[in-house]
Design a protein around this motif. Structure first.
Motif, PDB file in Angstrom:
ATOM      1  N   LEU A  46      36.749 -15.984  10.228  1.00 46.11           N
ATOM      2  CA  LEU A  46      37.865 -16.114  11.160  1.00 46.11           C
ATOM      3  C   LEU A  46      37.540 -15.447  12.489  1.00 46.11           C
ATOM      4  CD1 LEU A  46      40.882 -15.340   8.793  1.00 46.11           C
ATOM      5  CD2 LEU A  46      40.130 -17.581   9.618  1.00 46.11           C
ATOM      6  N   MET A  47      37.307 -14.132  12.445  1.00 47.62           N
ATOM      7  CA  MET A  47      37.066 -13.371  13.658  1.00 47.62           C
ATOM      8  C   MET A  47      36.251 -12.126  13.389  1.00 47.62           C
ATOM      9  SD  MET A  47      40.702 -13.620  15.627  1.00 47.62           S
ATOM     10  CE  MET A  47      41.566 -14.149  14.174  1.00 47.62           C
ATOM     11  N   MET A  48      35.643 -11.613  14.442  1.00 48.50           N
ATOM     12  CA  MET A  48      34.887 -10.379  14.349  1.00 48.50           C
ATOM     13  C   MET A  48      35.262  -9.489  15.525  1.00 48.50           C
ATOM     14  SD  MET A  48      31.918  -8.638  15.373  1.00 48.50           S
ATOM     15  CE  MET A  48      30.881  -7.418  14.558  1.00 48.50           C
ATOM     16  N   LEU A  49      35.542  -8.230  15.266  1.00 46.04           N
ATOM     17  CA  LEU A  49      35.958  -7.278  16.295  1.00 46.04           C
ATOM     18  C   LEU A  49      34.982  -6.116  16.318  1.00 46.04           C
ATOM     19  CD1 LEU A  49      39.671  -7.206  15.147  1.00 46.04           C
ATOM     20  CD2 LEU A  49      38.828  -8.375  17.189  1.00 46.04           C
ATOM     21  N   GLN A  50      34.665  -5.662  17.523  1.00 52.57           N
ATOM     22  CA  GLN A  50      33.710  -4.558  17.630  1.00 52.57           C
ATOM     23  C   GLN A  50      34.218  -3.388  18.439  1.00 52.57           C
ATOM     24  OE1 GLN A  50      30.014  -6.800  18.878  1.00 52.57           O
ATOM     25  NE2 GLN A  50      29.116  -5.339  17.466  1.00 52.57           N
ATOM     26  N   LYS A  51      34.974  -3.672  19.468  1.00 52.94           N
ATOM     27  CA  LYS A  51      35.338  -2.590  20.390  1.00 52.94           C
ATOM     28  C   LYS A  51      36.738  -2.071  20.094  1.00 52.94           C
ATOM     29  CE  LYS A  51      32.651  -4.841  23.977  1.00 52.94           C
ATOM     30  NZ  LYS A  51      32.706  -5.600  25.235  1.00 52.94           N
ATOM     31  N   GLY A  52      36.908  -0.768  20.249  1.00 52.96           N
ATOM     32  CA  GLY A  52      38.223  -0.174  20.085  1.00 52.96           C
ATOM     33  C   GLY A  52      39.228  -0.817  21.013  1.00 52.96           C
ATOM     34  N   GLY A  53      40.382  -1.206  20.468  1.00 54.15           N
ATOM     35  CA  GLY A  53      41.412  -1.845  21.271  1.00 54.15           C
ATOM     36  C   GLY A  53      41.235  -3.344  21.426  1.00 54.15           C
ATOM     37  N   GLU A  54      40.155  -3.873  20.863  1.00 51.10           N
ATOM     38  CA  GLU A  54      39.874  -5.301  21.022  1.00 51.10           C
ATOM     39  C   GLU A  54      40.890  -6.151  20.264  1.00 51.10           C
ATOM     40  OE1 GLU A  54      35.940  -6.370  19.772  1.00 51.10           O
ATOM     41  OE2 GLU A  54      36.003  -8.320  20.772  1.00 51.10           O
TER      42      GLU A  54
END
Lengths: 111, 116
Positions: A46-54
């Motif tokens: 579905l999705m991938m998140l890496q950065k804080g607050g992203e």
């Protein structure tokens, strides 16, 4: 080792309702993945998140990673029966290669 | 379109048999993984490979071995199948350093193995 806790374990909603699934990590998240799985089948990215607050969105699904990078939430707006399935969060911790998964959240959407 | 193909969707094997689960990816990925998925336990990493002929143990390697002779193919081997290895097995692949570099990790459709 890193552990991921998902909540709730299961969720039943009426079609059209909004819902949120949470994923909390015991360690800082270097990359947080969300997958969907139909029973007995493979995982669909579905999705991938890496950065804080992203925050990322795909159709009616939005995922966020908190500033401290230890919790992520998946939000579905105006749920549909096609959203039903198991939602899994997966995280890369300190290792490049090893991905740890939560136990999943079973979503049922009643028409 | 991205493809991770697991050769068998459903297998039934007898206790003590040698079992091969095959996985092929067509994306030229360096990294490949084998997981098993069980109710209440989630996905657990068995083995992974970051290059041809290279492998590392995951969290539950006991009773399993792997083979990666070619970049596109990663095989999971149960030397002597036991009933507690009845499970859903999932293969995955990703390029480079999957998690940290933000590359998508792709999964196959899964293989249901029943050991009787």
């Amino acid at each position: 080792s890193q552990e991921l806790e998902q909540s709730p374990q299961s969720l039943i909603v009426q079609e059209g309702k909004n819902l949120t699934i949470n994923c909390t990590s015991s360690k800082t998240l270097y990359g947080l993945y969300w997958y969907k799985q139909k029973y007995g089948e493979g995982l669909i990215f579905l999705m991938m998140l890496q950065k804080g607050g992203e925050e990322k969105s795909h159709e009616k699904i939005t995922a966020k990673l908190d500033e401290k990078k230890q919790q992520s939430s998946l939000h579905i707006t105006a749920s549909q029966p096609s959203h039903a399935g198991i939602y899994l969060c997966g995280a890369a911790g300190g290792s490049n290669y090893k991905l740890t998964f939560g136990k999943g959240t079973l979503l049922t959407v009643n028409p | 379109d991205v493809k991770v193909t697991q050769s068998s969707r459903y297998l039934v094997k007898r206790t003590g048999e040698k079992v091969f689960l095959e996985c092929v990816q067509d994306m030229d990925h360096e990294n490949m993984f084998w997981y098993r998925q069980d109710p209440g336990l989630g996905l657990r990493l068995i083995y992974f490979s970051y290059d041809v002929k290279m492998k590392e143990k995951g969290d539950i390697p006991e009773g399993y071995s792997v083979s990666r002779e070619k970049k596109e193919r990663f095989s999971l081997i149960l030397e002597s199948a036991s009933t507690n290895q009845t499970s859903m097995y999932l293969c995955a692949s990703t390029s480079d350093s999957g998690g940290l570099s933000g590359n998508t990790i792709y999964f196959g459709e899964g293989s249901w193995l029943t050991v009787v």
